[in-house]
Design a protein around this motif. Structure first.
Motif, short mmCIF file in Angstrom:
data_model
loop_
_atom_site.label_atom_id
_atom_site.label_comp_id
_atom_site.label_asym_id
_atom_site.label_seq_id
_atom_site.Cartn_x
_atom_site.Cartn_y
_atom_site.Cartn_z
N VAL A 23 0.88 -1.17 0.00
CA VAL A 23 0.00 0.00 0.00
C VAL A 23 0.91 1.21 0.00
CG1 VAL A 23 -1.74 1.29 1.30
CG2 VAL A 23 -1.85 -1.20 1.21
N ASP A 24 0.90 2.00 -1.07
CA ASP A 24 1.88 3.06 -1.25
C ASP A 24 1.17 4.34 -1.69
OD1 ASP A 24 3.92 4.79 -2.36
OD2 ASP A 24 5.22 3.04 -2.53
N PRO A 25 1.34 5.46 -0.96
CA PRO A 25 0.63 6.69 -1.32
C PRO A 25 1.19 7.40 -2.55
CG PRO A 25 2.08 7.10 0.54
CD PRO A 25 2.13 5.62 0.29
N THR A 26 2.29 6.92 -3.12
CA THR A 26 2.87 7.60 -4.29
C THR A 26 2.32 7.04 -5.61
OG1 THR A 26 4.83 6.16 -4.44
CG2 THR A 26 4.98 8.11 -3.02
N VAL A 27 1.15 6.42 -5.58
CA VAL A 27 0.56 5.86 -6.80
C VAL A 27 -0.33 6.87 -7.53
CG1 VAL A 27 0.62 3.48 -5.95
CG2 VAL A 27 -1.42 4.90 -5.56
N GLY A 28 -0.30 8.13 -7.12
CA GLY A 28 -1.18 9.13 -7.72
C GLY A 28 -1.06 9.23 -9.23
N SER A 29 0.18 9.30 -9.73
CA SER A 29 0.37 9.41 -11.18
C SER A 29 -0.10 8.15 -11.90
CB SER A 29 1.84 9.68 -11.50
OG SER A 29 2.23 10.96 -11.03
N ALA A 30 0.10 6.99 -11.27
CA ALA A 30 -0.35 5.74 -11.87
C ALA A 30 -1.87 5.71 -11.94
CB ALA A 30 0.16 4.55 -11.06
N MET A 31 -2.54 6.22 -10.92
CA MET A 31 -3.99 6.27 -10.95
C MET A 31 -4.48 7.20 -12.06
SD MET A 31 -5.01 4.27 -8.50
CE MET A 31 -6.53 4.67 -7.67
N ASP A 32 -3.81 8.33 -12.22
CA ASP A 32 -4.16 9.24 -13.32
C ASP A 32 -3.99 8.55 -14.67
OD1 ASP A 32 -4.67 11.20 -11.48
OD2 ASP A 32 -2.82 12.29 -11.81
N ALA A 33 -2.89 7.79 -14.80
CA ALA A 33 -2.56 7.17 -16.08
C ALA A 33 -3.60 6.14 -16.51
CB ALA A 33 -1.18 6.52 -16.01
N ILE A 34 -4.24 5.47 -15.56
CA ILE A 34 -5.25 4.48 -15.93
C ILE A 34 -6.64 5.11 -16.01
CG2 ILE A 34 -3.93 2.56 -14.97
CD1 ILE A 34 -5.85 2.56 -12.57
N GLY A 35 -6.72 6.43 -15.85
CA GLY A 35 -7.98 7.13 -16.04
C GLY A 35 -8.76 7.45 -14.79
N TRP A 89 7.10 5.09 -1.32
CA TRP A 89 6.74 5.91 -0.16
C TRP A 89 7.94 6.50 0.55
CZ3 TRP A 89 8.13 4.40 4.87
CH2 TRP A 89 8.64 3.09 4.99
N ARG A 90 9.11 5.88 0.39
CA ARG A 90 10.30 6.42 1.07
C ARG A 90 10.78 7.73 0.46
NH1 ARG A 90 12.26 2.63 4.61
NH2 ARG A 90 11.60 0.46 4.25
N THR A 91 10.25 8.09 -0.72
CA THR A 91 10.63 9.38 -1.32
C THR A 91 9.89 10.55 -0.67
OG1 THR A 91 8.90 9.26 -3.04
CG2 THR A 91 11.04 8.26 -3.54
N VAL A 92 8.90 10.24 0.16
CA VAL A 92 8.10 11.27 0.84
C VAL A 92 8.67 11.49 2.23
CG1 VAL A 92 5.81 11.96 1.61
CG2 VAL A 92 6.07 10.52 -0.43
N THR A 93 8.91 12.74 2.58
CA THR A 93 9.41 13.07 3.90
C THR A 93 8.36 13.87 4.67
OG1 THR A 93 11.70 13.14 3.12
CG2 THR A 93 11.23 14.21 5.22
N LEU A 94 7.93 13.33 5.78
CA LEU A 94 7.01 14.02 6.67
C LEU A 94 7.74 14.31 7.96
CD1 LEU A 94 4.22 15.03 7.62
CD2 LEU A 94 3.70 12.67 8.29
N ASP A 95 7.97 15.59 8.24
CA ASP A 95 8.58 16.00 9.50
C ASP A 95 7.45 16.22 10.50
OD1 ASP A 95 9.73 17.41 11.65
OD2 ASP A 95 11.35 18.14 10.37
N ARG A 96 7.26 15.26 11.37
CA ARG A 96 6.14 15.32 12.29
C ARG A 96 6.30 16.44 13.32
NH1 ARG A 96 7.25 10.41 10.53
NH2 ARG A 96 5.55 8.99 9.92
N ALA A 97 7.54 16.81 13.63
CA ALA A 97 7.78 17.87 14.61
C ALA A 97 7.38 19.24 14.08
CB ALA A 97 9.25 17.87 15.05
N THR A 98 7.69 19.49 12.81
CA THR A 98 7.40 20.81 12.23
C THR A 98 6.13 20.83 11.39
OG1 THR A 98 8.74 20.34 10.24
CG2 THR A 98 9.87 21.32 12.16
N GLY A 99 5.58 19.64 11.10
CA GLY A 99 4.37 19.58 10.28
C GLY A 99 4.63 19.94 8.84
N THR A 100 5.84 19.59 8.34
CA THR A 100 6.17 19.90 6.95
C THR A 100 6.30 18.62 6.14
OG1 THR A 100 8.54 19.94 7.44
CG2 THR A 100 7.36 22.05 7.53
N VAL A 101 6.02 18.75 4.84
CA VAL A 101 6.10 17.63 3.91
C VAL A 101 7.02 18.01 2.77
CG1 VAL A 101 4.82 16.17 2.30
CG2 VAL A 101 3.76 16.88 4.45
#
Length: 322
Positions: A95-107, A132-144
């Motif tokens: 389960v990986d949240p970086t599938v956004g572009s793949a979802m767009d590609a299949i319509g 998913w490891r390409t995404v950085t969430l800094d929980r202390a500062t609330g930055t992505v």
């Protein structure tokens, strides 16, 4: 595929639509139904504004233009991203949240009711998602920090997390038992009715009375946590001769080819249950052993309708699933 709460004595229920799915709210104190429903509607509107992939004005959509720069996000989106990243880690990236572009590609780049009406051709290309490891969430500062070209899709976790969050908030506020169902995702909190919340796990779409009894559905009693059903049979569409669905394999960027048509899982939270049920579809053969090792009660249905269960899944109607 759905999980449908059944009627109980001395409870009240309402049903409507939001987040592209059916919303069902059930409370053990009928006098509190209207006030709880208002709070639920407000909560889901906030989730939609933060997490929708289909709204150009959502916080999630705004991340598309950040090009690798750290960006502060709202606590709500930070929490949703945290849940998604934890799910990715727990499922070994199935389960990986970086599938956004793949979802767009299949319509699947708009609300599903519009996807089915769209006749634009699609070009299916084998490509691994960024990961998913390409995404950085800094929980202390609330930055992505999101690399350029990476699009997020929280579809595998956001609705289940929203159901968990809403059920807890409403139960704490109202002081009664609460069930929140968002499509195939069901979360409960507070004191359950006697025998637990009776929830019907349905393998096919449509009214239960119109489906064959054998293998089509099961009824379980849910006392706490959550129950989720994921499948490849409900959200399907055709484009250019291709039969497509919304469960994408991060290893290929294409709709998963799984021996299972639906997987239902009970867990301590609905978010955990939905991550596991989706991951089981992606993992395919052997998913039942993976779920067993995790100690998760589950019901897996093969393409031809055969039912496989893991230890803890009830064998009789009304037994506790969690």
């Amino acid at each position: 595929m759905t999980t449908t709460p059944l009627k109980h004595r001395a409870t009240a229920a309402t049903e409507w639509r939001a987040l592209g799915t059916t919303v069902r709210l059930v409370v053990t104190d009928p006098a509190l139904l209207d006030s709880c429903n208002l709070l639920l509607a407000r909560h889901l509107a906030e989730v939609d504004a933060a997490c929708s992939r289909f709204r150009p004005d959502s916080e999630l959509a705004a991340l598309d233009t950040t090009a690798g720069r750290p960006v502060r996000v709202s606590p709500l989106l930070a929490e949703a991203l945290d849940v998604a990243l934890r799910a990715a880690e727990a499922t070994d990236g199935a389960v990986d949240p970086t599938v956004g572009s793949a979802m767009d590609a299949i319509g699947y780049d708009r609300d599903f009711t519009l996807v089915r009406e769209d006749d634009r051709p699609v070009r299916l290309t084998l490509r691994r998602t960024p990961g998913w490891r390409t995404v950085t969430l800094d929980r202390a500062t609330g930055t992505v920090t999101l690399p350029a070209g990476v699009r997020l899709d929280l579809g595998a976790t956001a609705k289940a997390w929203a159901a968990d969050r809403a059920a807890r908030t409403l139960a704490d506020t109202a002081g009664c038992g609460v069930l929140v169902g968002l499509g195939g995702d069901t979360a409960v909190a507070g004191a359950a009715p006697a025998g637990g919340w009776q929830v019907r796990v349905q393998d096919v779409t449509g009214p239960v009375d119109d489906t064959p009894a054998h293998g089509a559905y099961a009824t379980v009693g849910l006392h706490s946590g959550g129950l989720a059903t994921s499948g490849t049979t409900a959200r399907r569409w055709r484009r250019g001769g291709h039969e497509l669905h919304h469960i994408v394999d991060p290893r290929t960027g294409l709709p998963v080819r799984s021996p299972w048509r639906t997987v239902s899982v009970a867990a301590a939270t609905c978010a955990d249950a939905n991550a596991a049920s989706t991951a089981a579809l992606v993992k395919g053969a052997g998913a039942e052993q993976w779920l067993t090792r995790l100690g998760l009660p589950a019901r897996l249905v093969t393409r031809n309708g055969a039912v496989v269960t893991t230890p803890g899944w009830p064998t009789e109607a009304g037994e506790a699933a969690a």
